[in-house]
Design a protein around this motif. Structure first.
Motif, mmCIF file in Angstrom:
data_model
loop_
_atom_site.group_PDB
_atom_site.id
_atom_site.type_symbol
_atom_site.label_atom_id
_atom_site.label_comp_id
_atom_site.label_asym_id
_atom_site.label_seq_id
_atom_site.Cartn_x
_atom_site.Cartn_y
_atom_site.Cartn_z
ATOM 1 N N MET A 121 6.354 -104.457 -26.526
ATOM 2 C CA MET A 121 7.533 -104.927 -27.262
ATOM 3 C C MET A 121 8.565 -103.810 -27.465
ATOM 4 S SD MET A 121 5.621 -107.102 -30.233
ATOM 5 C CE MET A 121 7.099 -107.539 -31.145
ATOM 6 N N GLY A 122 9.815 -104.119 -27.163
ATOM 7 C CA GLY A 122 10.938 -103.209 -27.450
ATOM 8 C C GLY A 122 10.663 -101.780 -27.023
ATOM 9 N N ASP A 123 10.854 -100.869 -27.976
ATOM 10 C CA ASP A 123 10.668 -99.445 -27.674
ATOM 11 C C ASP A 123 9.268 -98.961 -28.031
ATOM 12 O OD1 ASP A 123 13.307 -99.249 -26.895
ATOM 13 O OD2 ASP A 123 14.002 -98.768 -28.936
ATOM 14 N N SER A 124 8.310 -99.871 -28.085
ATOM 15 C CA SER A 124 7.024 -99.432 -28.647
ATOM 16 C C SER A 124 6.322 -98.382 -27.785
ATOM 17 C CB SER A 124 6.115 -100.612 -28.972
ATOM 18 O OG SER A 124 5.858 -101.350 -27.828
ATOM 19 N N THR A 125 6.570 -98.374 -26.476
ATOM 20 C CA THR A 125 5.946 -97.315 -25.657
ATOM 21 C C THR A 125 6.523 -95.951 -26.051
ATOM 22 O OG1 THR A 125 5.736 -98.916 -23.867
ATOM 23 C CG2 THR A 125 5.393 -96.598 -23.286
ATOM 24 N N ASP A 126 7.861 -95.915 -26.245
ATOM 25 C CA ASP A 126 8.491 -94.651 -26.702
ATOM 26 C C ASP A 126 7.935 -94.242 -28.061
ATOM 27 O OD1 ASP A 126 10.162 -94.442 -24.497
ATOM 28 O OD2 ASP A 126 11.688 -95.708 -25.406
ATOM 29 N N ASP A 127 7.743 -95.225 -28.938
ATOM 30 C CA ASP A 127 7.227 -94.911 -30.281
ATOM 31 C C ASP A 127 5.821 -94.317 -30.186
ATOM 32 O OD1 ASP A 127 9.582 -95.947 -31.187
ATOM 33 O OD2 ASP A 127 8.751 -97.885 -31.786
ATOM 34 N N LEU A 128 5.015 -94.838 -29.267
ATOM 35 C CA LEU A 128 3.658 -94.300 -29.106
ATOM 36 C C LEU A 128 3.718 -92.859 -28.571
ATOM 37 C CD1 LEU A 128 1.923 -97.482 -27.608
ATOM 38 C CD2 LEU A 128 1.452 -96.444 -29.847
ATOM 39 N N ILE A 129 4.666 -92.624 -27.664
ATOM 40 C CA ILE A 129 4.811 -91.251 -27.141
ATOM 41 C C ILE A 129 5.205 -90.308 -28.276
ATOM 42 C CG2 ILE A 129 6.181 -89.767 -25.595
ATOM 43 C CD1 ILE A 129 6.312 -92.163 -23.650
ATOM 44 N N ASP A 130 6.156 -90.751 -29.115
ATOM 45 C CA ASP A 130 6.578 -89.925 -30.260
ATOM 46 C C ASP A 130 5.391 -89.615 -31.168
ATOM 47 O OD1 ASP A 130 9.130 -89.890 -29.410
ATOM 48 O OD2 ASP A 130 9.871 -91.406 -30.818
ATOM 49 N N LEU A 131 4.582 -90.632 -31.380
ATOM 50 C CA LEU A 131 3.422 -90.463 -32.250
ATOM 51 C C LEU A 131 2.481 -89.393 -31.682
ATOM 52 C CD1 LEU A 131 2.671 -91.948 -34.816
ATOM 53 C CD2 LEU A 131 1.466 -93.653 -33.439
ATOM 54 N N SER A 132 2.269 -89.431 -30.385
ATOM 55 C CA SER A 132 1.364 -88.444 -29.776
ATOM 56 C C SER A 132 1.942 -87.039 -29.927
ATOM 57 C CB SER A 132 1.126 -88.767 -28.301
ATOM 58 O OG SER A 132 2.266 -88.434 -27.544
ATOM 59 N N ARG A 133 3.296 -86.948 -29.852
ATOM 60 C CA ARG A 133 3.938 -85.619 -29.966
ATOM 61 C C ARG A 133 3.778 -85.051 -31.362
ATOM 62 N NH1 ARG A 133 8.728 -87.106 -26.327
ATOM 63 N NH2 ARG A 133 7.838 -86.626 -24.288
ATOM 64 N N GLN A 134 3.607 -85.953 -32.340
ATOM 65 C CA GLN A 134 3.383 -85.447 -33.704
ATOM 66 C C GLN A 134 1.994 -84.825 -33.824
ATOM 67 O OE1 GLN A 134 4.278 -88.535 -36.598
ATOM 68 N NE2 GLN A 134 6.001 -89.204 -35.330
ATOM 69 N N ILE A 135 1.128 -85.148 -32.869
ATOM 70 C CA ILE A 135 -0.231 -84.593 -32.898
ATOM 71 C C ILE A 135 -0.314 -83.356 -32.011
ATOM 72 C CG2 ILE A 135 -2.679 -85.088 -32.371
ATOM 73 C CD1 ILE A 135 -1.835 -86.982 -34.520
ATOM 74 N N THR A 136 0.224 -83.452 -30.793
ATOM 75 C CA THR A 136 0.124 -82.333 -29.847
ATOM 76 C C THR A 136 1.235 -82.440 -28.813
ATOM 77 O OG1 THR A 136 -1.177 -81.417 -28.015
ATOM 78 C CG2 THR A 136 -1.615 -83.696 -28.577
#
Ligand code: ADP
Ligand code: ASP
Ligand code: MG
Length: 407
Positions: free
Chosen positions: A42-57
């Motif tokens: 849905m929408g930008d959710s793939t980008d949001d998941l990538i952002d989330l991973s960047r907050q970890i590593t």
């Protein structure tokens, strides 16, 4: 008829859009068609998941990254299946692995190697609408892989081939394939038809509207693609082998990508086998190299410049570190602040002067060209990142594409 339809992220961006997709699919089903529907996250959710991973590593394990990104599509398939059932029709959601999609081992850009259609055939035979998660498959280790950004298009085409579909429709958020990105150049015109080869070049060179491997696969299995809007019923663009009439257009489209980085290895000994060694090592690391320029020899050494996708920059730099030690080069540089601007058209073959026109137009706009590469049907130039959009607008006007729609 067996119809494969694919709906992109914007088309399933919220619950009302998912219901809209459900209505469109059910309408076709009620006409007696068998329906296989591929959806993106849905929408930008793939980008949001990538952002989330960047907050970890900033250097996640490729396996875990694919595990993460594949969840986006799992959300939309479940919701769409629910919406269809709500309309009184049986539907079943399947992940890529459940649909039998097998890939090679390369996380984040896996290629589909085979499709075992047994489960899909069985569910279709029960009268169900299949909803399949785009962009994912299973590798030989039994792990989830993803097919590269935009890869849901490829899932659709691969399924159309595996199920010998009668029709493959790619629904997106624009009315079809345009002469350039209509969001960058509002004067862009929709094309009624485009050949596989032209579309392949445009897709490879940055036109996000279709995933390059989707076009490759459609060409291989000779599956015509209908690219059209999920928000209206206008006819879109047919991508197929040959266009109906001889086209008068020399250039079919202009495109650009910022997913490019330039690398240079300098002071490479001028001996046979060195270029082989450099590019074999990059290939062994699954890095695709695009433009290659070798400067003329001075004092027994050469400089070699080439471009890679920016996604591959980190891996390329690590590989070059090794390469320069082995070949005894003096050093290396890189520049990620570049973009590649391209013009594509089967007509350029028989029309001399296209390259001169392109370079002239860029010069008139004071845009400097860093590297050039050509093929039968495209010319690409590396320019400064900040000048990419201006270059596209200039070329679109220069090649008279602003007015094709009026013809
Ligand atoms: P989807 O989520 O449906 O797969 P994408 O964002 O991947 O959609 O692709 C559609 C987008 O591609 C359009 O919104 C448009 O901005 C962009 N695009 C780039 N080049 C072109 C082109 N030549 N023709 C049409 N769209 C293009
Ligand atoms: N969701 C994936 C992406 O955003 C795949 C796709 O949309 O085709 O790249
Ligand atoms: Mg897409």
């Amino acid at each position: 008829m067996l119809i494969v339809q694919k709906f992109g992220g914007t088309s399933v961006g919220d619950s009302s859009r998912i219901k809209n997709v459900a209505r469109r699919v059910v309408e076709q089903y009620r006409k007696g068609n068998q329906m296989v529907v591929v959806v993106s996250a849905m929408g930008d959710s793939t980008d949001d998941l990538i952002d989330l991973s960047r907050q970890i590593t900033d250097n996640p394990s490729p396996r875990e990254m694919d595990m993460l990104l594949s969840t986006g599509e799992q959300v939309s398939i479940a919701l769409l299946a629910m919406a269809i059932k709500n309309l009184g029709v049986e539907a079943i959601s399947l992940t890529g692995p459940q649909a039998g999609i097998k890939t090679d081992i390369y996380y984040s850009k896996a290629r589909v190697t085979a499709v075992d259609n047994t489960r899909m055939r069985a569910e279709i035979a029960k009268g169900k609408i299949l909803i399949v998660a785009g962009f994912q498959g299973l590798n030989e280790f039994g792990d989830i892989t993803t097919l590269g950004r935009g890869g849901s298009d490829t899932t659709a085409v691969v399924l159309a081939a595996a199920l010998q579909a009668d029709l493959c429709e790619i629904f997106t958020d624009v009315d079809g394939v345009y002469t350039t990105d209509p969001r960058v150049v509002p004067e862009a015109c929709k094309l009624d038809t485009i050949t596989y080869d032209e579309m392949l070049e445009l897709a490879h060179l940055g036109a996000a509207v279709l995933h390059p491997r989707a076009v490759e696969c459609a060409k291989l299995y000779n599956i015509p693609l209908h690219v059209r809007s999920s928000f209206n019923n206008h006819p879109g663009t047919i991508v197929k082998e040959e266009i109906d009439m001889e086209k008068s257009m020399v250039i079919t489209g202009v495109t650009y990508t910022k997913n490019v980085a330039k690398l240079g290895i300098f002071g490479v000994p001028d001996q046979p086998g060195i270029a082989y060694m450099v590019f074999k090592t990059l290939a062994d690391n699954n890095i695709s190299v695009d433009m290659i320029v070798q400067s003329s020899m001075r004092d027994g050494v050469n400089d070699i410049s080439f471009t890679v996708a920016q996604d591959d920059l980190r891996k390329s730099l690590e590989t070059i570190e090794e390469i320069i030690k082995v070949v005894g080069a003096q050093g290396y540089t890189h520049d990620a602040d570049v973009a590649m601007v391209s013009v594509v058209g089967a007509g350029m073959n028989s029309n001399p002067g296209v390259a001169a026109m392109m370079f002239g137009a860029l010069a008139d706009t004071d845009i400097n060209i860093d590297m050039i590469s050509t093929s039968d049907i495209k010319i690409s130039c590396i320019v400064k990142n900040s000048e990419a959009e201006q270059a596209v607008k200039t070329l679109h006007t220069k090649f008279a594409l602003d007015s094709v729609g009026q013809n």
